[in-house]
Design an enzyme around this catalytic site. Structure first.
Site, PDB file in Angstrom:
ATOM      1  N   GLY A 138     -12.807   3.945  -6.913  1.00  0.00           N
ATOM      2  CA  GLY A 138     -11.807   4.403  -8.214  1.00  0.00           C
ATOM      3  C   GLY A 138     -11.144   3.623  -8.878  1.00  0.00           C
ATOM      4  O   GLY A 138     -11.893   3.037  -9.811  1.00  0.00           O
ATOM      5  N   ASN A 142      -6.409   0.898  -3.029  1.00  0.00           N
ATOM      6  CA  ASN A 142      -6.094   0.941  -1.912  1.00  0.00           C
ATOM      7  C   ASN A 142      -5.707  -0.042  -0.890  1.00  0.00           C
ATOM      8  O   ASN A 142      -5.884  -1.100  -1.427  1.00  0.00           O
ATOM      9  CB  ASN A 142      -7.341   1.734  -0.800  1.00  0.00           C
ATOM     10  CG  ASN A 142      -8.255   0.834  -0.510  1.00  0.00           C
ATOM     11  OD1 ASN A 142      -8.195   0.155   0.659  1.00  0.00           O
ATOM     12  ND2 ASN A 142      -9.273   0.385  -1.400  1.00  0.00           N
ATOM     13  N   ASP A 205       3.024   5.569  -6.266  1.00  0.00           N
ATOM     14  CA  ASP A 205       3.527   4.111  -7.163  1.00  0.00           C
ATOM     15  C   ASP A 205       2.418   3.499  -7.631  1.00  0.00           C
ATOM     16  O   ASP A 205       2.593   2.572  -8.514  1.00  0.00           O
ATOM     17  CB  ASP A 205       4.267   3.532  -6.133  1.00  0.00           C
ATOM     18  CG  ASP A 205       5.654   3.970  -5.816  1.00  0.00           C
ATOM     19  OD1 ASP A 205       6.083   5.098  -6.447  1.00  0.00           O
ATOM     20  OD2 ASP A 205       6.364   3.390  -4.947  1.00  0.00           O
ATOM     21  N   SER A 206       1.088   3.844  -7.281  1.00  0.00           N
ATOM     22  CA  SER A 206      -0.213   3.189  -7.774  1.00  0.00           C
ATOM     23  C   SER A 206      -0.705   4.078  -8.806  1.00  0.00           C
ATOM     24  O   SER A 206      -1.820   3.559  -9.456  1.00  0.00           O
ATOM     25  CB  SER A 206      -1.166   2.940  -6.603  1.00  0.00           C
ATOM     26  OG  SER A 206      -1.293   4.301  -5.953  1.00  0.00           O
ATOM     27  N   SER A 210      -4.978   4.007 -10.093  1.00  0.00           N
ATOM     28  CA  SER A 210      -5.459   4.854  -9.205  1.00  0.00           C
ATOM     29  C   SER A 210      -6.137   6.003  -9.905  1.00  0.00           C
ATOM     30  O   SER A 210      -5.684   6.417 -10.935  1.00  0.00           O
ATOM     31  CB  SER A 210      -4.912   4.973  -7.673  1.00  0.00           C
ATOM     32  OG  SER A 210      -3.533   5.679  -8.457  1.00  0.00           O
ATOM     33  N   LEU A 272     -18.390  10.841   2.982  1.00  0.00           N
ATOM     34  CA  LEU A 272     -19.139  12.005   3.158  1.00  0.00           C
ATOM     35  C   LEU A 272     -19.981  12.272   1.804  1.00  0.00           C
ATOM     36  O   LEU A 272     -20.688  13.327   1.710  1.00  0.00           O
ATOM     37  CB  LEU A 272     -18.285  13.012   3.466  1.00  0.00           C
ATOM     38  CG  LEU A 272     -17.721  13.170   4.974  1.00  0.00           C
ATOM     39  CD1 LEU A 272     -16.721  14.212   5.006  1.00  0.00           C
ATOM     40  CD2 LEU A 272     -18.934  13.398   5.989  1.00  0.00           C
ATOM     41  N   ILE A 275     -17.369  11.962  -4.891  1.00  0.00           N
ATOM     42  CA  ILE A 275     -16.583  12.936  -5.307  1.00  0.00           C
ATOM     43  C   ILE A 275     -16.803  13.047  -6.796  1.00  0.00           C
ATOM     44  O   ILE A 275     -16.416  11.757  -7.322  1.00  0.00           O
ATOM     45  CB  ILE A 275     -15.018  13.091  -5.088  1.00  0.00           C
ATOM     46  CG1 ILE A 275     -14.802  12.999  -3.641  1.00  0.00           C
ATOM     47  CG2 ILE A 275     -14.194  13.990  -5.631  1.00  0.00           C
ATOM     48  CD1 ILE A 275     -13.492  12.690  -3.192  1.00  0.00           C
ATOM     49  N   TYR A 475       8.926   4.641   5.146  1.00  0.00           N
ATOM     50  CA  TYR A 475       7.850   3.769   4.529  1.00  0.00           C
ATOM     51  C   TYR A 475       8.685   2.359   4.473  1.00  0.00           C
ATOM     52  O   TYR A 475       9.929   2.062   4.111  1.00  0.00           O
ATOM     53  CB  TYR A 475       8.093   4.092   3.103  1.00  0.00           C
ATOM     54  CG  TYR A 475       7.161   3.357   2.232  1.00  0.00           C
ATOM     55  CD1 TYR A 475       5.945   4.232   1.662  1.00  0.00           C
ATOM     56  CD2 TYR A 475       7.322   2.100   1.441  1.00  0.00           C
ATOM     57  CE1 TYR A 475       4.917   3.146   0.848  1.00  0.00           C
ATOM     58  CE2 TYR A 475       6.459   1.566   0.846  1.00  0.00           C
ATOM     59  CZ  TYR A 475       5.388   1.827   0.423  1.00  0.00           C
ATOM     60  OH  TYR A 475       4.571   1.293  -0.536  1.00  0.00           O
TER      61      TYR A 475
HETATM   62  P1  FAD Z   1     -10.015   2.901  -4.243  1.00  0.00           P
HETATM   63  O1  FAD Z   1      -9.092   2.126  -3.674  1.00  0.00           O
HETATM   64  O2  FAD Z   1     -10.928   2.806  -5.448  1.00  0.00           O
HETATM   65  O3  FAD Z   1     -10.638   3.754  -3.090  1.00  0.00           O
HETATM   66  C1  FAD Z   1     -10.173   4.163  -2.088  1.00  0.00           C
HETATM   67  C2  FAD Z   1     -11.145   4.905  -0.942  1.00  0.00           C
HETATM   68  O4  FAD Z   1     -11.581   5.905  -1.482  1.00  0.00           O
HETATM   69  C3  FAD Z   1     -12.459   4.214  -0.629  1.00  0.00           C
HETATM   70  O5  FAD Z   1     -12.844   4.290   0.574  1.00  0.00           O
HETATM   71  C4  FAD Z   1     -13.381   4.591  -1.823  1.00  0.00           C
HETATM   72  O6  FAD Z   1     -14.816   4.490  -1.311  1.00  0.00           O
HETATM   73  C5  FAD Z   1     -12.684   5.856  -1.717  1.00  0.00           C
HETATM   74  N1  FAD Z   1     -13.249   6.710  -2.945  1.00  0.00           N
HETATM   75  C6  FAD Z   1     -12.555   6.673  -4.346  1.00  0.00           C
HETATM   76  N2  FAD Z   1     -13.152   7.359  -5.222  1.00  0.00           N
HETATM   77  C7  FAD Z   1     -13.900   8.169  -4.453  1.00  0.00           C
HETATM   78  C8  FAD Z   1     -14.968   9.041  -5.127  1.00  0.00           C
HETATM   79  N3  FAD Z   1     -14.733   9.503  -6.278  1.00  0.00           N
HETATM   80  N4  FAD Z   1     -15.391   9.620  -4.244  1.00  0.00           N
HETATM   81  C9  FAD Z   1     -15.622   9.230  -2.600  1.00  0.00           C
HETATM   82  N5  FAD Z   1     -14.867   8.241  -2.298  1.00  0.00           N
HETATM   83  C10 FAD Z   1     -13.817   7.613  -3.359  1.00  0.00           C
HETATM   84  N6  FAD Z   1      -0.870   5.609  -2.340  1.00  0.00           N
HETATM   85  C11 FAD Z   1      -0.172   6.904  -2.192  1.00  0.00           C
HETATM   86  O7  FAD Z   1      -0.624   7.831  -1.767  1.00  0.00           O
HETATM   87  N7  FAD Z   1       1.151   6.859  -2.687  1.00  0.00           N
HETATM   88  C12 FAD Z   1       1.690   5.942  -3.154  1.00  0.00           C
HETATM   89  O8  FAD Z   1       2.755   5.749  -3.882  1.00  0.00           O
HETATM   90  C13 FAD Z   1       0.928   4.665  -3.280  1.00  0.00           C
HETATM   91  N8  FAD Z   1       1.498   3.791  -3.956  1.00  0.00           N
HETATM   92  C14 FAD Z   1       0.830   2.372  -3.937  1.00  0.00           C
HETATM   93  C15 FAD Z   1       1.450   1.200  -4.568  1.00  0.00           C
HETATM   94  C16 FAD Z   1       0.698   0.286  -4.509  1.00  0.00           C
HETATM   95  C17 FAD Z   1       1.332  -0.844  -5.237  1.00  0.00           C
HETATM   96  C18 FAD Z   1      -0.607  -0.066  -3.861  1.00  0.00           C
HETATM   97  C19 FAD Z   1      -1.132  -1.245  -3.933  1.00  0.00           C
HETATM   98  C20 FAD Z   1      -0.935   1.188  -3.278  1.00  0.00           C
HETATM   99  C21 FAD Z   1      -0.359   2.289  -3.329  1.00  0.00           C
HETATM  100  N9  FAD Z   1      -0.987   3.480  -2.791  1.00  0.00           N
HETATM  101  C22 FAD Z   1      -0.388   4.626  -2.804  1.00  0.00           C
HETATM  102  C23 FAD Z   1      -2.457   3.225  -1.877  1.00  0.00           C
HETATM  103  C24 FAD Z   1      -3.581   3.671  -3.127  1.00  0.00           C
HETATM  104  O9  FAD Z   1      -3.181   3.592  -4.532  1.00  0.00           O
HETATM  105  C25 FAD Z   1      -4.070   5.208  -2.723  1.00  0.00           C
HETATM  106  O10 FAD Z   1      -4.806   5.095  -1.471  1.00  0.00           O
HETATM  107  C26 FAD Z   1      -4.981   5.785  -3.733  1.00  0.00           C
HETATM  108  O11 FAD Z   1      -5.166   6.958  -3.521  1.00  0.00           O
HETATM  109  C27 FAD Z   1      -6.320   4.967  -3.916  1.00  0.00           C
HETATM  110  O12 FAD Z   1      -6.901   5.482  -5.184  1.00  0.00           O
HETATM  111  P2  FAD Z   1      -7.955   4.530  -6.043  1.00  0.00           P
HETATM  112  O13 FAD Z   1      -8.504   5.534  -6.958  1.00  0.00           O
HETATM  113  O14 FAD Z   1      -7.441   3.269  -6.191  1.00  0.00           O
HETATM  114  O15 FAD Z   1      -8.923   4.334  -4.874  1.00  0.00           O
END
Ligand code: FAD
Length: 553
Positions: A138, A142, A205-206, A210, A272, A275, A475
């Site tokens: 995505g 993460n 926060d991300s 994200s 699984l 998405i 947190y």
């Molecule tokens: P990725 O990091 O790209 O992927 C995460 C996982 O999801 C991987 O396993 C990937 O294979 C899977 N995935 C991604 N897209 C799909 C798809 N379309 N279909 C199937 N699987 C998929 N999280 C929070 O919940 N709240 C916060 O406030 C928060 N703050 C953060 C702040 C910072 C500075 C950082 C570094 C992280 C933070 N996170 C937070 C964690 C992170 O941003 C979340 O986990 C976010 O949901 C990940 O989304 P992404 O699109 O970056 O996914």
């Protein structure tokens, strides 16, 4: 190449954006006293130059690459080193330490950018046929190790980047349901919704880096979850590409259709299927959005006030209180002339000291209000009386506005700190109200013991956020300057904190997910029967181990 935006390979955010402390006079003294870093001493970036990284060559066969190119076209497939490194990790401290040191045990062999769901289906089917691995990507934000290929993986690894599936497809105005492609990043999808007068209300926060698919795949939670819910509440419908076809979960308000398949996809971390589309509940943009700041004399008082707010008739969008250390950090990262630091150095500090407060231990809280004038005013009155009852004082809108503006900047501090040999990361949990205070106390004690064990001057701070009827999220952020193997030292501290969560009745993670990082504690969290059930699901739904194998369990 594609115009899909990616973060820096070595840190958070886009190239050219970084943390600066020169206009924050409290920051240098804070860092010196918290972890012993002297910012006046010269330093060098700790990251290797990209050219010096030893990036393992792609193992993808020409025949397979030709087959994939036939699906997306040559522009949207790459085996380029930079692209493969960007797609190897997320943004945990473990990830950043490894990538900066060139520790690249296994990187994806090919990165592919499908244009639509049909292309995703063709890629999935080709991967199953060729016995390759697919890791959906995505935003790459993460922090639980849920993206990296297993070091032992011998099959071809495809990083399937959803970045071109980035549109809001449709808004059902009558139901407040928006169909959004899974690769849409926070600011882009919110801008589209805003144009039509709607908001998703999900602001992790991300948010800036994200995607909605990533939020679903990790069971994300945003700061305004008190009002809008977690992504598990917001995501109503899903489309997931699986071998041979698409799993469709229609957007139904609530259903009694056996164990929830929607819930199986939530938090599945790519295991699984892929998405491709999420139908989310959206809301009309509220007439007012305000965050007010309050101070409490102690952490205990702040926590009790948050619980009282959650039990009251008030319906705020945000409830958050920082402990004493995080409050000190907030003051230290405020700009000279604005907000928090000026507030306390001026009359308020004198007033609070006169009230008998130890201002080095006071706790800063933010409460968010959204809605029409009448609702906001009624909620603010209800909260004001609770704050007063718990010995707190209101410090008005100013700090809340600043908090809202700078919350997305905080991650840049970690890259800055890394250049001084520092390691910083976070751990978060959720627990019932009755367990929060003892859990907090034990986590702080455990982390401090771990700092002693590895012989460093460590810093740990915390806040409570995301209130529910029965409890809330805690947190923790921790930091220290490594004196040896930074990852081994990080492991000692991280392990102490995670174990204290479990021992004290908290969960392994409230919203970051499991990945590889939290997997060691999952059995204690959900029981061995729970693990067996999850394994059974993954094995049955993905017998060849095509989808992101090894993550979660
Ligand atoms: P990725 O990091 O790209 O992927 C995460 C996982 O999801 C991987 O396993 C990937 O294979 C899977 N995935 C991604 N897209 C799909 C798809 N379309 N279909 C199937 N699987 C998929 N999280 C929070 O919940 N709240 C916060 O406030 C928060 N703050 C953060 C702040 C910072 C500075 C950082 C570094 C992280 C933070 N996170 C937070 C964690 C992170 O941003 C979340 O986990 C976010 O949901 C990940 O989304 P992404 O699109 O970056 O996914």
């Amino acid at each position: 190449m594609t115009d899909v935006k990616h973060m820096k390979w070595w840190g958070w955010g886009l190239e050219g954006i970084a943390f600066h402390h020169e206009n924050k006079p409290g920051f240098a003294p804070f860092l010196k006293s918290a972890v012993g870093v002297d910012l006046s001493l010269p330093t060098e970036p700790t990251s290797m130059a990209f050219e010096d990284l030893d990036v393992p060559a792609s193992r993808a066969s020409d025949a397979f690459l030709t087959a994939l190119t036939g699906i997306v076209g040559a522009t949207y497939l790459t085996t380029n080193d930079m692209d493969r490194v960007i797609h190897t990790f997320g943004k945990s401290i473990r990830d950043l330490l490894r990538v900066r040191a060139g520790d690249l045990a296994r990187v994806p062999d090919v990165v592919i950018y499908p244009a639509d769901e049909a292309e995703v289906q063709d890629i999935v089917d080709a991967a199953v046929e060729a016995d390759a691995v697919i890791i959906p990507f995505g935003g790459g934000s993460n922090i639980v190790g849920s993206l990296e290929p297993l070091a032992t993986e011998e099959r071809t690894v495809i990083s399937l980047d959803l970045g071109r599936l980035n549109r809001v497809l449709d808004i059902d105005e009558g139901s407040g349901l928006a169909r959004i492609q899974a690769g849409a990043q926070g600011p882009d999808l919110e801008a589209e919704l805003t144009k039509a007068g709607w908001t998703i209300g999900h602001f992790p926060d991300s948010f800036t880096h994200s995607t909605v698919g990533g939020w679903v795949a990790t069971r994300s939670s945003g700061m305004q979850s008190d009002k809008y819910g977690d992504i598990a509440d917001i995501a109503k419908g899903l489309r997931v590409v699986r071998p041979g076809g698409v799993l469709v979960i229609r957007a139904i308000p609530s259903a009694s259709t056996g164990p929830s398949v929607r819930e199986m996809i939530l938090g599945s971390e790519g295991r699984l299927g892929v998405i491709t589309e999420v139908t989310v509940q959206v809301h009309r943009i509220p007439a007012n959005r305000e965050i007010l700041a309050y101070l409490y004399p102690t952490w205990r008082a702040g926590l009790a006030a948050m619980q009282a707010i959650s039990e009251s008739d008030a319906s705020p969008s945000v409830t958050r209180v920082s402990d004493g250390n995080e409050t000190v950090f907030s003051f230290a990262t405020s700009k000279a002339s604005k907000g928090l630091s000026s507030l306390v150095t001026k009359g308020l500090g004198v007033f609070l000291k006169a009230k008998g407060w130890d201002t080095t231990k006071m706790c800063l809280s933010f409460v968010g209000y959204e809605g029409g004038d009448e609702l906001v005013s009624r909620n603010q009155k209800l909260v004001a009386s609770i704050v007063k009852k718990h010995g707190g004082v209101s410090v008005g809108k100013g700090p809340g506005v600043l908090y809202d503006q700078k919350k997305f900047d905080t991650p840049y501090i970690r890259d800055f700190f890394l250049d001084f040999g520092g390691s910083a990361d976070v751990s978060e949990t959720a627990a019932p109200w009755s367990k929060l205070l003892p859990l907090y106390t034990d986590v702080i004690a455990s982390a401090n013991r771990a700092f002693d064990e590895i012989g460093v001057k460590g810093w740990i701070m915390a806040h409570m956020s995301h209130s529910y009827h029965s409890g809330a999220c805690l947190y923790f952020t921790f930091a220290f300057v490594s004196t040896g193997d930074a990852i081994a030292q990080y492991d000692v501290v991280k392990t102490a904190i995670q174990q204290a969560f479990i021992t004290n009745g908290g969960t392994v993670s409230h919203h970051h997910g499991v990945g590889l990082e939290h997997a060691p504690w999952l059995e204690e969290d959900i029981s061995s029967e729970g693990i067996a059930m999850m394994r059974g699901l993954f094995d049955a739904a993905d017998p060849k181990g095509t989808f992101n194998p090894g993550k979660v369990v």
